[in-house]
Every structure is written in C-alpha cells, then in structure tokens.
Design an enzyme around this catalytic site. Structure first.
Site, PDB file in Angstrom:
ATOM      1  N   TYR A   1       1.244  -1.005  -0.215  1.00  0.00           N
ATOM      2  CA  TYR A   1       0.133  -0.046  -0.118  1.00  0.00           C
ATOM      3  C   TYR A   1       0.757   1.093  -0.020  1.00  0.00           C
ATOM      4  O   TYR A   1       0.210   2.466  -0.577  1.00  0.00           O
ATOM      5  CB  TYR A   1      -1.063   0.037   1.431  1.00  0.00           C
ATOM      6  CG  TYR A   1      -1.677   1.045   1.062  1.00  0.00           C
ATOM      7  CD1 TYR A   1      -2.883   0.824   0.222  1.00  0.00           C
ATOM      8  CD2 TYR A   1      -1.293   2.550   2.518  1.00  0.00           C
ATOM      9  CE1 TYR A   1      -3.643   2.505   0.333  1.00  0.00           C
ATOM     10  CE2 TYR A   1      -2.639   2.617   1.990  1.00  0.00           C
ATOM     11  CZ  TYR A   1      -4.299   3.599   1.418  1.00  0.00           C
ATOM     12  OH  TYR A   1      -5.030   3.765   2.004  1.00  0.00           O
TER      13      TYR A   1
ATOM     14  N   LYS B   1       1.292   3.876  -3.793  1.00  0.00           N
ATOM     15  CA  LYS B   1       0.544   5.749  -3.035  1.00  0.00           C
ATOM     16  C   LYS B   1       1.449   6.415  -2.942  1.00  0.00           C
ATOM     17  O   LYS B   1       1.379   7.731  -3.841  1.00  0.00           O
ATOM     18  CB  LYS B   1      -0.191   6.021  -1.160  1.00  0.00           C
ATOM     19  CG  LYS B   1      -1.804   5.288  -1.288  1.00  0.00           C
ATOM     20  CD  LYS B   1      -2.875   5.305  -2.135  1.00  0.00           C
ATOM     21  CE  LYS B   1      -4.053   5.217  -1.715  1.00  0.00           C
ATOM     22  NZ  LYS B   1      -4.990   5.706  -2.990  1.00  0.00           N
TER      23      LYS B   1
END
Length: 256
Positions: free
Chosen positions: A162, A166
C-alpha cells in the site's frame, strides 16, 4: 470555477473511480449536487446515485484491477462520448485497496498484482487517456486528482504494498507537473483518515501482520475518523478551486 448555472451542467464533467461506496460514493454525490455530470467507473453499481440523479449520472462496470478490461473499455469510446465538448473534465482516481496487509514473505502474489494494478496502473492509464483524448478542445481543462494517503509519505509495517503504490501516485503527479502538459492540472491528494470499509479491513487484520492495528482501533473508538461526506467536501472544493494543481502533492489537512 462556477458550477451553479444550467450551462455548467454540460461544461464540467467528472469521472470517479470506486464510486459505489465510501469516499468515492460521497465524492460522486457531492459533484452531482453541484450539477456536474458524473460517470462512475468500478466493478459494481450505485443504485442510490442512479435513482437520485438519473439525468446526470451514468456508470460503467469495469474490473479496475484487470488492465485488459480497462484497456478494452477505453478503446470502446465510452470515455470520449461522455466528455466530448466539455470545458473541463475532472478525473478522480479514488478506487484502491489496502490489501495485502502483511509483512514481506507473507503476502499473496495475486493480491500484490491486483493492488499494483488497481492502485497504480489504473490511475495512470486513465490520466493518460484524459491527457490524450481528441474529444476535448485544445483549450479544455483537464484536472487529475489521485487519491493518495499519508502512507505515501510515511512507511508502516505490514503496508509495504500500500505504501509503495500510494507513493507511486505521488511521484507520478510530481513528474507530470514537470512535463507541464497543456491545460492539465494534477495533484495527488491525501484525504485524511476516513471512516470507510478500508478502515474496517485494517481493524480486522491480524496484529502480527499490522502492528499498528491498535492505533487505528483507537481512532475509531475516539471518533477521530472523518466521515466520507466531510472528506469528499474537502476533495471536491479543492479539485474545483483555482488553487488546484499549484502543488503536485497535498493533504486536505494542510489546505486553508
């Protein structure tokens, strides 16, 4: 940017990914309330939006974790048909996943592939399609909003996938800003910590896979999570403002 007149209904159009729930649904709802035509894109549908805003809302079912499916949808001409003739198009790359949540070596390979596609490849493909489309005039404004995260700028144990995906959106926005494509504004915008299904997923994760789980449980218990509606208002207000794109990365908590 004015959105109140009847003429503006066709002047500004927005594509929102992951529009069926959480932040994406709230963003789509708020844009529709401002008389902006919205096309929702995701693997499901939003019956509530379709019922309440039949004249200005449309949606397409596409598995955004499947690059071939998105490529085929882009080739279908549906995107161009929706935005054709608009004075401004706002692309909100909201769809994403926090999974797999696990340390390196305990992550499912297929989950990694889906996360990288959904969180990175899909936003980049849509951004490129918007910049390249012949359906808009040379003077039409193109605004790209990547929904980022504090995890793009701070590393967390168990969130390596993650965090990496991002961070990729943030760096994509920085590089695009250096490209300075004509009439394109871009910002990778962190929306704060929001009370959505993603937070529920985080709280249900094994503590040995995500050591900070207790911290997120406490945020929920103490009422420290923003509502999707409040976060959406900040995202939409900024996306439609004259200040949008003045910096390639930002955080709603830093906006005036």
């Amino acid at each position: 940017m004015t959105t109140s007149s009847s003429a503006s209904r066709t002047a500004i159009r927005a594509l929102v990914t992951g529009h069926t729930r959480g932040l994406g649904a709230a963003i789509a709802e708020l844009l529709l309330q401002r008389d902006i035509d919205v096309l929702g894109l995701g693997r499901g549908t939003n019956a509530a939006l379709a019922s309440a805003h039949a004249a200005h809302f449309s949606e397409a079912v596409v598995d955004l974790a499947d690059p071939l499916a998105l490529e085929q949808w882009l080739a279908s001409g549906a995107f161009e048909a929706f935005i054709e003739g608009a004075d401004c198009v706002v692309l909100v790359n909201n769809a994403g996943t926090v999974e797999p949540i696990a340390p390196l070596g305990a992550q499912d390979a297929s989950a990694i592939a889906r996360a990288v596609t959904l969180n990175v490849a899909t936003p980049l493909m849509l951004a490129n399609a918007l910049a390249a489309t012949p359906a808009l005039s040379a003077n039409a404004s193109r605004r790209i909003v990547h929904i980022s995260s504090g995890a793009a700028r701070n590393a967390y144990a168990g969130w390596s996938v993650y965090c990496a995906t991002k961070a990729a959106l943030d760096h994509h926005a920085r590089a695009v800003a250096l490209d300075a494509p004509t009439n394109v504004r871009i910002c990778s915008l962190a929306p704060g910590v929001i009370d959505t299904g993603m937070q529920a997923t985080i709280r249900s994760t094994q503590a040995n896979h995500f050591p900070l789980r207790e911290r997120f449980e406490k945020l929920k218990e103490d009422g420290q999570l923003s509502s999707p509606e409040a976060a959406a208002r900040q995202v939409v207000d900024y996306a439609l403002s004259e200040a949008f794109g003045s910096a390639p990365t930002s955080d709603v908590r830093e906006l005036g």
